[in-house]
Scaffold this active site. Sequence first.
Site, PDB file in Angstrom:
ATOM      1  N   ASP A 132       0.915  -1.189  -0.091  1.00 57.88           N
ATOM      2  CA  ASP A 132       0.051  -0.098   0.068  1.00 57.88           C
ATOM      3  C   ASP A 132       0.864   1.270   0.198  1.00 57.88           C
ATOM      4  OD1 ASP A 132      -2.556   1.654   0.487  1.00 57.88           O
ATOM      5  OD2 ASP A 132      -1.745   1.749   2.652  1.00 57.88           O
ATOM      6  N   ASP A 170      -0.230   5.126   0.857  1.00 64.73           N
ATOM      7  CA  ASP A 170      -0.631   6.267   1.959  1.00 64.73           C
ATOM      8  C   ASP A 170      -0.613   5.431   3.158  1.00 64.73           C
ATOM      9  OD1 ASP A 170      -1.000   8.489   0.513  1.00 64.73           O
ATOM     10  OD2 ASP A 170      -2.743   7.517  -0.621  1.00 64.73           O
TER      11      ASP A 170
END
Length: 224
Positions: free
Chosen positions: A19, A21
């Site tokens: 991922d 953020d």
Amino acid sequence: MSASTTTTTVLTARALLLDMDGTIVNSDAVVERCWRRWAERHGLDPEAALKVVHGRQGYATMAVLLPERPMEQNHADNKVMLAEETADTDGVVPVGGAGAFMAAIAELPHALVTSADAALARARMTAAGLPMPEVRITAESVGASKPDPEGFLKGAAELGFAPADCVVFEDSEAGIAAGRAAGMRVVGVGPRAGAHQPTVHVPDLTHLTVTAGADGTLRLEIAG
């Protein structure tokens, strides 16, 4: 066990799915600015809104917060939100240890799996001074937002590995749920992750090392 005692957890994998953020890029300052403005425009409590924004695509967050609103309006609003977020990189920095971590896995099988679109992903990775992985699954790549596992399953397929051979790195409830639904183990990163049952949790990326064996097996050592 004394407070000074540390333990090491070892995971093995063939590929890593990252991922963006909150996991390798700390963009909380921008996310909070943009979503506070949006919440206020719609008469919502900004603090309550911020509890559900992380990990999902914007339209999916809007659907949670404004369940009676037509989805077309959420998609239209999301385009505006993405433009705002892409233009605002003030305060976007790497998560602790992200630079060394990305350098360590540069030649190893890995992919970015993010709810951001391609433009936002590039803007934030650039602002944080991190290299953009060659394989990336962005908002344009999927039909369903996290917590749906589609993005992680596509990332694994594009890298050519079975889900069980992949380890996900995630920070949010929606992302951890997506990784688990994909049948993958999850390294939870940062303060949000610990409450959502990742396989293992680290405060940031300084707490782990990645090495590759001669047979291509990746060894993740996580200091706890």
